[in-house]
Design a protein around this motif. Structure first.
Motif, PDB file in Angstrom:
ATOM      1  N   MET A 167      -0.644   3.179   1.037  1.00 42.88           N
ATOM      2  CA  MET A 167      -1.912   3.707   0.547  1.00 42.88           C
ATOM      3  C   MET A 167      -2.509   2.792  -0.503  1.00 42.88           C
ATOM      4  SD  MET A 167      -0.987   6.975  -1.892  1.00 42.88           S
ATOM      5  CE  MET A 167      -2.736   7.319  -2.125  1.00 42.88           C
ATOM      6  N   MET A 168      -3.825   2.842  -0.595  1.00 42.93           N
ATOM      7  CA  MET A 168      -4.529   2.073  -1.601  1.00 42.93           C
ATOM      8  C   MET A 168      -4.398   2.791  -2.945  1.00 42.93           C
ATOM      9  SD  MET A 168      -5.659  -0.617  -0.085  1.00 42.93           S
ATOM     10  CE  MET A 168      -6.757  -1.263  -1.370  1.00 42.93           C
ATOM     11  N   ALA A 169      -3.726   2.153  -3.903  1.00 47.02           N
ATOM     12  CA  ALA A 169      -3.551   2.735  -5.223  1.00 47.02           C
ATOM     13  C   ALA A 169      -4.745   2.419  -6.124  1.00 47.02           C
ATOM     14  CB  ALA A 169      -2.262   2.242  -5.867  1.00 47.02           C
ATOM     15  N   THR A 170      -5.450   1.348  -5.800  1.00 49.06           N
ATOM     16  CA  THR A 170      -6.702   0.996  -6.467  1.00 49.06           C
ATOM     17  C   THR A 170      -7.655   0.541  -5.369  1.00 49.06           C
ATOM     18  OG1 THR A 170      -6.284  -1.377  -6.793  1.00 49.06           O
ATOM     19  CG2 THR A 170      -5.342   0.128  -8.429  1.00 49.06           C
ATOM     20  N   ASN A 171      -8.832   0.103  -5.745  1.00 53.99           N
ATOM     21  CA  ASN A 171      -9.760  -0.411  -4.730  1.00 53.99           C
ATOM     22  C   ASN A 171      -9.317  -1.750  -4.165  1.00 53.99           C
ATOM     23  OD1 ASN A 171     -11.566   1.769  -4.857  1.00 53.99           O
ATOM     24  ND2 ASN A 171     -12.710   0.851  -6.558  1.00 53.99           N
ATOM     25  N   LYS A 172      -8.355  -2.389  -4.836  1.00 52.98           N
ATOM     26  CA  LYS A 172      -7.973  -3.741  -4.432  1.00 52.98           C
ATOM     27  C   LYS A 172      -6.519  -3.900  -4.009  1.00 52.98           C
ATOM     28  CE  LYS A 172     -11.480  -6.078  -7.250  1.00 52.98           C
ATOM     29  NZ  LYS A 172     -11.717  -7.110  -8.297  1.00 52.98           N
ATOM     30  N   CYS A 173      -5.654  -2.960  -4.366  1.00 54.06           N
ATOM     31  CA  CYS A 173      -4.245  -3.146  -4.018  1.00 54.06           C
ATOM     32  C   CYS A 173      -3.625  -1.880  -3.449  1.00 54.06           C
ATOM     33  CB  CYS A 173      -3.443  -3.643  -5.218  1.00 54.06           C
ATOM     34  SG  CYS A 173      -3.174  -2.419  -6.497  1.00 54.06           S
ATOM     35  N   ALA A 174      -2.607  -2.093  -2.640  1.00 53.23           N
ATOM     36  CA  ALA A 174      -1.889  -1.011  -1.979  1.00 53.23           C
ATOM     37  C   ALA A 174      -0.486  -0.892  -2.558  1.00 53.23           C
ATOM     38  CB  ALA A 174      -1.813  -1.267  -0.481  1.00 53.23           C
ATOM     39  N   ILE A 175       0.090   0.298  -2.420  1.00 52.42           N
ATOM     40  CA  ILE A 175       1.479   0.553  -2.774  1.00 52.42           C
ATOM     41  C   ILE A 175       2.187   0.982  -1.498  1.00 52.42           C
ATOM     42  CG2 ILE A 175       3.071   2.031  -4.066  1.00 52.42           C
ATOM     43  CD1 ILE A 175       1.661   0.162  -5.915  1.00 52.42           C
ATOM     44  N   GLU A 176       3.379   0.444  -1.274  1.00 48.07           N
ATOM     45  CA  GLU A 176       4.110   0.798  -0.067  1.00 48.07           C
ATOM     46  C   GLU A 176       5.613   0.654  -0.275  1.00 48.07           C
ATOM     47  OE1 GLU A 176       4.052  -1.721   3.332  1.00 48.07           O
ATOM     48  OE2 GLU A 176       4.231  -3.562   2.180  1.00 48.07           O
ATOM     49  N   MET A 177       6.350   1.224   0.693  1.00 44.29           N
ATOM     50  CA  MET A 177       7.794   1.016   0.831  1.00 44.29           C
ATOM     51  C   MET A 177       7.973   0.381   2.201  1.00 44.29           C
ATOM     52  SD  MET A 177       9.471   2.487  -1.851  1.00 44.29           S
ATOM     53  CE  MET A 177      11.104   2.801  -1.205  1.00 44.29           C
ATOM     54  N   PRO A 178       8.076  -0.951   2.280  1.00 43.93           N
ATOM     55  CA  PRO A 178       8.074  -1.629   3.573  1.00 43.93           C
ATOM     56  C   PRO A 178       9.355  -1.504   4.389  1.00 43.93           C
ATOM     57  CG  PRO A 178       8.397  -3.216   1.829  1.00 43.93           C
ATOM     58  CD  PRO A 178       8.088  -1.900   1.158  1.00 43.93           C
ATOM     59  N   GLY A 179      10.465  -1.103   3.752  1.00 52.77           N
ATOM     60  CA  GLY A 179      11.718  -1.047   4.492  1.00 52.77           C
ATOM     61  C   GLY A 179      12.205  -2.449   4.804  1.00 52.77           C
ATOM     62  N   GLY A 180      12.831  -2.616   5.959  1.00 54.89           N
ATOM     63  CA  GLY A 180      13.323  -3.928   6.352  1.00 54.89           C
ATOM     64  C   GLY A 180      14.767  -3.878   6.808  1.00 54.89           C
ATOM     65  N   LYS A 181      15.376  -5.025   6.919  1.00 52.70           N
ATOM     66  CA  LYS A 181      16.756  -5.126   7.391  1.00 52.70           C
ATOM     67  C   LYS A 181      17.692  -4.368   6.456  1.00 52.70           C
ATOM     68  CE  LYS A 181      20.176  -8.531   8.919  1.00 52.70           C
ATOM     69  NZ  LYS A 181      20.483  -9.988   9.042  1.00 52.70           N
ATOM     70  N   GLY A 182      18.554  -3.559   7.043  1.00 50.56           N
ATOM     71  CA  GLY A 182      19.492  -2.765   6.255  1.00 50.56           C
ATOM     72  C   GLY A 182      18.933  -1.454   5.761  1.00 50.56           C
ATOM     73  N   TRP A 183      17.782  -1.043   6.320  1.00 49.59           N
ATOM     74  CA  TRP A 183      17.106   0.167   5.845  1.00 49.59           C
ATOM     75  C   TRP A 183      17.973   1.422   5.965  1.00 49.59           C
ATOM     76  CZ3 TRP A 183      16.509   4.288   9.068  1.00 49.59           C
ATOM     77  CH2 TRP A 183      16.704   4.046  10.440  1.00 49.59           C
ATOM     78  N   ALA A 184      18.812   1.487   7.013  1.00 49.90           N
ATOM     79  CA  ALA A 184      19.590   2.707   7.253  1.00 49.90           C
ATOM     80  C   ALA A 184      20.577   2.995   6.126  1.00 49.90           C
ATOM     81  CB  ALA A 184      20.327   2.598   8.582  1.00 49.90           C
ATOM     82  N   SER A 185      21.136   1.946   5.542  1.00 50.89           N
ATOM     83  CA  SER A 185      22.099   2.132   4.456  1.00 50.89           C
ATOM     84  C   SER A 185      21.446   2.083   3.086  1.00 50.89           C
ATOM     85  CB  SER A 185      23.198   1.064   4.540  1.00 50.89           C
ATOM     86  OG  SER A 185      22.646  -0.240   4.511  1.00 50.89           O
ATOM     87  N   GLY A 186      20.154   1.677   3.059  1.00 51.86           N
ATOM     88  CA  GLY A 186      19.420   1.642   1.801  1.00 51.86           C
ATOM     89  C   GLY A 186      19.088   0.233   1.355  1.00 51.86           C
ATOM     90  N   ILE A 187      17.867   0.043   0.875  1.00 50.66           N
ATOM     91  CA  ILE A 187      17.417  -1.253   0.373  1.00 50.66           C
ATOM     92  C   ILE A 187      16.938  -1.058  -1.061  1.00 50.66           C
ATOM     93  CG2 ILE A 187      15.889  -3.231   0.738  1.00 50.66           C
ATOM     94  CD1 ILE A 187      15.460  -2.204   3.609  1.00 50.66           C
ATOM     95  N   LYS A 188      17.615  -1.671  -1.997  1.00 49.01           N
ATOM     96  CA  LYS A 188      17.247  -1.517  -3.398  1.00 49.01           C
ATOM     97  C   LYS A 188      15.925  -2.216  -3.711  1.00 49.01           C
ATOM     98  CE  LYS A 188      21.961  -0.986  -5.190  1.00 49.01           C
ATOM     99  NZ  LYS A 188      22.980  -1.526  -6.129  1.00 49.01           N
ATOM    100  N   ASP A 189      15.206  -1.663  -4.672  1.00 48.77           N
ATOM    101  CA  ASP A 189      13.984  -2.272  -5.193  1.00 48.77           C
ATOM    102  C   ASP A 189      12.996  -2.618  -4.071  1.00 48.77           C
ATOM    103  OD1 ASP A 189      12.299  -3.187  -7.174  1.00 48.77           O
ATOM    104  OD2 ASP A 189      13.187  -5.183  -7.265  1.00 48.77           O
ATOM    105  N   ASN A 190      12.713  -1.635  -3.237  1.00 50.27           N
ATOM    106  CA  ASN A 190      11.893  -1.882  -2.053  1.00 50.27           C
ATOM    107  C   ASN A 190      10.412  -1.574  -2.252  1.00 50.27           C
ATOM    108  OD1 ASN A 190      11.061  -0.671   1.039  1.00 50.27           O
ATOM    109  ND2 ASN A 190      12.117  -2.637   0.928  1.00 50.27           N
ATOM    110  N   ASN A 191      10.084  -0.807  -3.272  1.00 51.34           N
ATOM    111  CA  ASN A 191       8.675  -0.483  -3.517  1.00 51.34           C
ATOM    112  C   ASN A 191       7.918  -1.728  -3.968  1.00 51.34           C
ATOM    113  OD1 ASN A 191      10.420  -0.177  -5.870  1.00 51.34           O
ATOM    114  ND2 ASN A 191       8.579   0.373  -7.006  1.00 51.34           N
ATOM    115  N   ARG A 192       6.665  -1.822  -3.584  1.00 46.13           N
ATOM    116  CA  ARG A 192       5.902  -3.008  -3.982  1.00 46.13           C
ATOM    117  C   ARG A 192       4.404  -2.737  -3.980  1.00 46.13           C
ATOM    118  NH1 ARG A 192       6.267  -7.248   1.162  1.00 46.13           N
ATOM    119  NH2 ARG A 192       5.120  -5.975   2.674  1.00 46.13           N
ATOM    120  N   ARG A 193       3.717  -3.589  -4.706  1.00 43.45           N
ATOM    121  CA  ARG A 193       2.257  -3.602  -4.746  1.00 43.45           C
ATOM    122  C   ARG A 193       1.805  -4.872  -4.051  1.00 43.45           C
ATOM    123  NH1 ARG A 193      -0.535  -4.966 -10.388  1.00 43.45           N
ATOM    124  NH2 ARG A 193       0.323  -6.975  -9.743  1.00 43.45           N
ATOM    125  N   LEU A 194       0.760  -4.769  -3.246  1.00 49.57           N
ATOM    126  CA  LEU A 194       0.191  -5.958  -2.619  1.00 49.57           C
ATOM    127  C   LEU A 194      -1.307  -5.766  -2.457  1.00 49.57           C
ATOM    128  CD1 LEU A 194       1.260  -6.053   1.157  1.00 49.57           C
ATOM    129  CD2 LEU A 194       1.472  -4.051  -0.261  1.00 49.57           C
TER     130      LEU A 194
END
Length: 294
Positions: free
Chosen positions: A154-181
């Protein structure tokens, strides 16, 4: 009508939701779905496709049997992943298709798995996307690799989004996965697939949800430095912010700022929030408008 047992309680409630909220959906029997064991592989592709048509999920003019056949390998592999994640009482193939709405978007009835047209100008499309999105918008795209269909941020501002992209190893957990882009970075990251943009028509609600996402998944004070570090893991606990995953983040942002905009019994429709069905979790207090796809 087949009796709903504990293993398909979640799907039974989803079926009720389909019948109650869907436009033109007809009453149907669970017997249409599966007669075999959980996760059983069947070659009866037409049966499953026809079920989607009969309950009003699939419009044959927008999602053909040929397309469904092309997506079946992905669907079945994703079902296996989902059942490993869920553990007890795994779903049948038919139940899983209904839970994920066949990957069909409820408003446009187009498949989230539809290939992006190569002729589409990436440069112009990106420019239009960046100009169009605004704070509080929901961004829905296709990303494979989990037991759920789709990926959402989702767009947290008019210019950047916040997401949890997941990725390799998602089933067991991925630390520090939240990000702004930035909006442009989102487009580049998911440029191989369409991004569908949805907007809550209540601007005040959307703005508050955007703020909540930023303050709870990036920086409580709204600063540019990341001070929150969230683990990616798909769990059934909707109330906790850590661990979390893509669609849970988005729905929490609206639910915890103005609860009336999210259906009260959201958790009853299953232990996990389905990305491809994200707009179906909202009440008329936060009517979601389809802005377009990019």
């Amino acid at each position: 009508m087949a009796t709903l047992t504990s293993h398909n309680y979640m799907v039974g409630l989803f079926i009720f939701m389909v019948i109650s909220l869907g436009s033109g959906y007809e009453y149907f029997s669970m017997e249409w779905l599966d007669n075999g064991e959980k996760g059983e592989k069947s070659n009866d592709t037409f049966k499953y496709y026809n079920t989607g048509v009969r309950v009003g999920i699939i419009d044959p003019e927008k999602y053909s049997l040929k397309s469904f056949k092309r997506h079946e390998k992905y669907f079945r592999n994703t079902l296996k992943t989902y059942n490993k994640l869920k553990g007890d009482d795994p779903l049948t193939y038919g139940e899983w298709l209904l839970l994920n709405n066949y990957g069909i978007l409820r408003d446009t009835q187009m498949s989230i798995l539809e290939n992006k047209k190569k002729a589409l100008s990436k440069r112009n499309n990106k420019k239009n996307f960046v100009k169009t999105v605004r704070k509080g918008d929901i961004l829905l795209t296709n990303k494979k690799g989990t037991g759920l269909v789709g990926h959402v941020g989702m767009m947290a501002t008019n210019k950047c989004a916040i997401e949890m992209p997941g990725g390799k190893g998602w089933a067991s957990g991925i630390k520090d996965n939240n990000r702004r882009l930035s909006a442009g970075a989102w487009f580049d990251e998911y440029s191989s697939a369409y991004t569908m943009v949805y907007r809550c028509l209540g601007k005040g609600v959307a703005n508050k949800a955007g703020d909540w996402a930023y303050h709870n998944y990036y920086n409580p004070k709204g600063g540019r430095k990341k001070t929150i570090h969230t683990t990616y893991r798909i769990t059934p606990d909707f109330s906790k912010k850590n661990p979390s995953y893509c669609s849970k983040l988005v729905l929490q942002a609206f639910y915890f700022t103005e609860r009336r905009v999210v259906i009260d019994h959201v958790i009853r429709y299953g232990p996990f929030i389905i990305p491809a069905k994200i707009t179906s979790y909202f009440t008329p207090h936060c009517e979601m408008s389809y802005v377009g796809r990019f």
